[in-house]
Structure formats: C-alpha cells, structure tokens
Design a protein around this motif. Structure first.
Motif, mmCIF file in Angstrom:
data_model
loop_
_atom_site.group_PDB
_atom_site.id
_atom_site.type_symbol
_atom_site.label_atom_id
_atom_site.label_comp_id
_atom_site.label_asym_id
_atom_site.label_seq_id
_atom_site.Cartn_x
_atom_site.Cartn_y
_atom_site.Cartn_z
ATOM 1 N N SER A 49 -12.832 51.493 35.764
ATOM 2 C CA SER A 49 -12.859 52.966 35.755
ATOM 3 C C SER A 49 -11.948 53.523 34.680
ATOM 4 O O SER A 49 -12.322 54.454 33.960
ATOM 5 C CB SER A 49 -12.442 53.507 37.124
ATOM 6 N N SER A 50 -10.745 52.964 34.562
ATOM 7 C CA SER A 50 -9.822 53.483 33.553
ATOM 8 C C SER A 50 -10.320 53.180 32.141
ATOM 9 O O SER A 50 -10.223 54.025 31.247
ATOM 10 C CB SER A 50 -8.407 52.941 33.770
ATOM 11 N N ILE A 51 -10.901 52.015 31.933
ATOM 12 C CA ILE A 51 -11.446 51.690 30.613
ATOM 13 C C ILE A 51 -12.697 52.524 30.344
ATOM 14 O O ILE A 51 -12.944 52.950 29.211
ATOM 15 C CB ILE A 51 -11.695 50.183 30.459
ATOM 16 N N GLY A 52 -13.479 52.807 31.375
ATOM 17 C CA GLY A 52 -14.633 53.687 31.236
ATOM 18 C C GLY A 52 -14.218 55.081 30.807
ATOM 19 O O GLY A 52 -14.881 55.721 29.985
ATOM 20 N N LEU A 53 -13.117 55.546 31.364
ATOM 21 C CA LEU A 53 -12.586 56.848 30.968
ATOM 22 C C LEU A 53 -12.156 56.828 29.500
ATOM 23 O O LEU A 53 -12.455 57.756 28.736
ATOM 24 C CB LEU A 53 -11.412 57.224 31.874
ATOM 25 N N ILE A 54 -11.503 55.759 29.099
ATOM 26 C CA ILE A 54 -11.094 55.595 27.694
ATOM 27 C C ILE A 54 -12.331 55.553 26.799
ATOM 28 O O ILE A 54 -12.368 56.179 25.733
ATOM 29 C CB ILE A 54 -10.236 54.323 27.504
ATOM 30 N N LEU A 55 -13.360 54.828 27.242
ATOM 31 C CA LEU A 55 -14.600 54.744 26.477
ATOM 32 C C LEU A 55 -15.243 56.122 26.331
ATOM 33 O O LEU A 55 -15.653 56.515 25.231
ATOM 34 C CB LEU A 55 -15.579 53.771 27.141
ATOM 35 N N SER B 228 -19.617 43.651 37.026
ATOM 36 C CA SER B 228 -19.132 44.925 37.567
ATOM 37 C C SER B 228 -18.138 45.578 36.624
ATOM 38 O O SER B 228 -18.204 46.790 36.393
ATOM 39 C CB SER B 228 -18.485 44.711 38.941
ATOM 40 N N ALA B 229 -17.211 44.788 36.096
ATOM 41 C CA ALA B 229 -16.213 45.336 35.168
ATOM 42 C C ALA B 229 -16.907 45.921 33.946
ATOM 43 O O ALA B 229 -16.586 47.036 33.509
ATOM 44 C CB ALA B 229 -15.229 44.244 34.751
ATOM 45 N N PHE B 230 -17.865 45.197 33.401
ATOM 46 C CA PHE B 230 -18.584 45.670 32.217
ATOM 47 C C PHE B 230 -19.391 46.918 32.547
ATOM 48 O O PHE B 230 -19.271 47.941 31.876
ATOM 49 C CB PHE B 230 -19.513 44.562 31.692
ATOM 50 N N PHE B 231 -20.215 46.845 33.595
ATOM 51 C CA PHE B 231 -21.136 47.935 33.892
ATOM 52 C C PHE B 231 -20.419 49.216 34.307
ATOM 53 O O PHE B 231 -20.796 50.302 33.867
ATOM 54 C CB PHE B 231 -22.150 47.528 34.969
ATOM 55 N N ILE B 232 -19.412 49.107 35.150
ATOM 56 C CA ILE B 232 -18.702 50.308 35.605
ATOM 57 C C ILE B 232 -18.078 51.031 34.416
ATOM 58 O O ILE B 232 -18.178 52.255 34.295
ATOM 59 C CB ILE B 232 -17.645 49.966 36.677
ATOM 60 N N SER B 233 -17.447 50.270 33.527
ATOM 61 C CA SER B 233 -16.816 50.909 32.362
ATOM 62 C C SER B 233 -17.867 51.564 31.459
ATOM 63 O O SER B 233 -17.680 52.698 31.001
ATOM 64 C CB SER B 233 -15.971 49.907 31.575
ATOM 65 N N ILE B 234 -18.976 50.882 31.238
ATOM 66 C CA ILE B 234 -20.039 51.428 30.391
ATOM 67 C C ILE B 234 -20.658 52.666 31.034
ATOM 68 O O ILE B 234 -20.924 53.668 30.363
ATOM 69 C CB ILE B 234 -21.138 50.362 30.140
ATOM 70 N N ALA B 235 -20.895 52.593 32.336
ATOM 71 C CA ALA B 235 -21.529 53.726 33.030
ATOM 72 C C ALA B 235 -20.650 54.971 32.977
ATOM 73 O O ALA B 235 -21.129 56.057 32.633
ATOM 74 C CB ALA B 235 -21.835 53.342 34.479
ATOM 75 N N ILE B 236 -19.377 54.821 33.276
ATOM 76 C CA ILE B 236 -18.470 55.968 33.256
ATOM 77 C C ILE B 236 -18.358 56.544 31.844
ATOM 78 O O ILE B 236 -18.475 57.754 31.633
ATOM 79 C CB ILE B 236 -17.086 55.587 33.823
ATOM 80 N N GLY B 237 -18.160 55.667 30.866
ATOM 81 C CA GLY B 237 -18.057 56.123 29.479
ATOM 82 C C GLY B 237 -19.317 56.806 28.994
ATOM 83 O O GLY B 237 -19.268 57.850 28.343
ATOM 84 N N SER B 238 -20.467 56.250 29.328
ATOM 85 C CA SER B 238 -21.741 56.827 28.885
ATOM 86 C C SER B 238 -22.024 58.169 29.544
ATOM 87 O O SER B 238 -22.564 59.077 28.907
ATOM 88 C CB SER B 238 -22.893 55.855 29.171
ATOM 89 N N ILE C 91 -19.756 60.347 30.593
ATOM 90 C CA ILE C 91 -18.864 61.323 29.953
ATOM 91 C C ILE C 91 -19.417 61.716 28.586
ATOM 92 O O ILE C 91 -19.489 62.898 28.245
ATOM 93 C CB ILE C 91 -17.433 60.759 29.829
ATOM 94 N N TYR C 92 -19.829 60.738 27.815
ATOM 95 C CA TYR C 92 -20.370 60.961 26.478
ATOM 96 C C TYR C 92 -21.632 61.828 26.526
ATOM 97 O O TYR C 92 -21.792 62.756 25.716
ATOM 98 C CB TYR C 92 -20.658 59.597 25.839
ATOM 99 N N THR C 93 -22.495 61.560 27.467
ATOM 100 C CA THR C 93 -23.732 62.336 27.609
ATOM 101 C C THR C 93 -23.435 63.785 27.988
ATOM 102 O O THR C 93 -24.047 64.715 27.448
ATOM 103 C CB THR C 93 -24.664 61.682 28.653
ATOM 104 N N VAL C 94 -22.485 63.979 28.889
ATOM 105 C CA VAL C 94 -22.116 65.341 29.294
ATOM 106 C C VAL C 94 -21.535 66.112 28.106
ATOM 107 O O VAL C 94 -21.880 67.273 27.878
ATOM 108 C CB VAL C 94 -21.130 65.320 30.488
ATOM 109 N N VAL C 95 -20.687 65.465 27.334
ATOM 110 C CA VAL C 95 -20.097 66.111 26.160
ATOM 111 C C VAL C 95 -21.192 66.462 25.149
ATOM 112 O O VAL C 95 -21.211 67.572 24.605
ATOM 113 C CB VAL C 95 -19.006 65.230 25.520
#
Length: 178
Positions: A12-18, A76-86, A88-92
C-alpha cells in the motif's frame, strides 16, 4: 497472518509512492510539453516506473518475511502496489483533463489524430481508411470517466500478467517435502 498484513502495508505504501510518482510525471509533462503525451517512449517510461516499483514492493515485502515468501505473497505485493498507484494515476488524469484543463485533452486528441494520419499514410492506408479512423477518434472522448475506467481495467489485467512473472521470480521454495 502478520506476514500478510506486512505485505499489504508495504504494498500500500509503495502503491501510494507509485501513484504520486506517476501523477507527478504526468503533471510535469503537462506543464512543460503537452505534446510529449503522444510520444511512444513516454509509455515505455511509464511501464518501467510501474514494473520497477512493483518489483520493489516484492523486494521490500520479502525482506520482512520470516517464513518462505510464497507466490501468493509476491503477487499480492506486486498487484496491490500497482493497483493503488494506477488508481491514483487514473484519477489524476481524469481530473486534469476533464476539470483543470479540458482544452489540453482536445489538443492531445488533435496531435494524436495528426500522428495517426501520418502513420496510416506511411503504411499505405487509403484516404477512406484514414477518414474512418479520424472520425472514430474524434467521436470518442478518451478522457471520459468510462474510457478511463476501461483503460484502468486493461492496465490492471496487463500488469497482473507481468505480476505473475515477477511473483515466480521472487517466490521462495518451501523447506517442506511434498
């Protein structure tokens, strides 16, 4: 159970960074040269950022494990980070091109149409085919909420496949005999 929570927390934290990194990337391009968004290499840079931070999430999560790092935990580590980052990016992207500066979206579409015309002409496309493609591109708002959501879904599926490969690389074999 503690390890699962660690994976989710780290991812989650890396997803936020992403998400912040990708958002900053798009805002900087928007601020300096909007036409860059139509260049193919921007997608390559975006891809490298996403996969790198997804893999980094696996490395960080694996470092916290006391038992073998499973395929499920790595994915899970890969997907959760990618999902959260993506997300956020899509909303922006949606906010930037629909509320902050809708004219920028129109400009990107115009430049994309010009590039598509050139590409189709260089590959021998007929004027009728080019006109059909232009009409199709002009009629569809690629920055609409529906198209952004569809793009996000396809992106998540694509990166899930890559996540499966990354998980295979990072998983550890169990010491238990089968």
């Amino acid at each position: 159970m503690e390890s699962t929570n660690n994976v989710k927390s780290i991812a989650s934290s890396i997803g936020l960074i992403l998400g912040i990194s990708l958002s900053l990337f798009i805002v900087l391009i928007y601020a300096f040269n909007l036409e860059l968004l139509t260049q193919w290499y921007i997608s390559i840079i975006e891809f490298l950022i996403i996969v790198s931070l997804g893999a980094y999430a696996c490395v960080k999560a694996k470092a916290t494990f006391t038992e073998p790092f499973t395929f499920k935990s790595a994915f899970s580590a890969f997907f959760i980070s990618i999902a959260i980052g993506s997300i956020i990016y899509t909303v922006v992207n949606y906010i930037l091109f629909n509320f902050v500066d809708p004219e920028a979206a129109n400009y990107i579409v115009e430049v994309s149409i010009d590039k598509m015309k050139e590409t189709m002409a260089s590959f021998g496309g007929t004027q009728e085919q080019i006109n059909l493609m232009v009409t199709e591109m002009e009629s569809e708002n690629q920055f609409s909420l529906a198209n952004q959501a569809i793009g996000l879904a396809f992106k998540l599926v694509f990166y899930s496949v890559i996540g499966l490969l990354v998980a295979l690389i990072f998983k550890e074999k169990s010491n238990q005999a089968a």
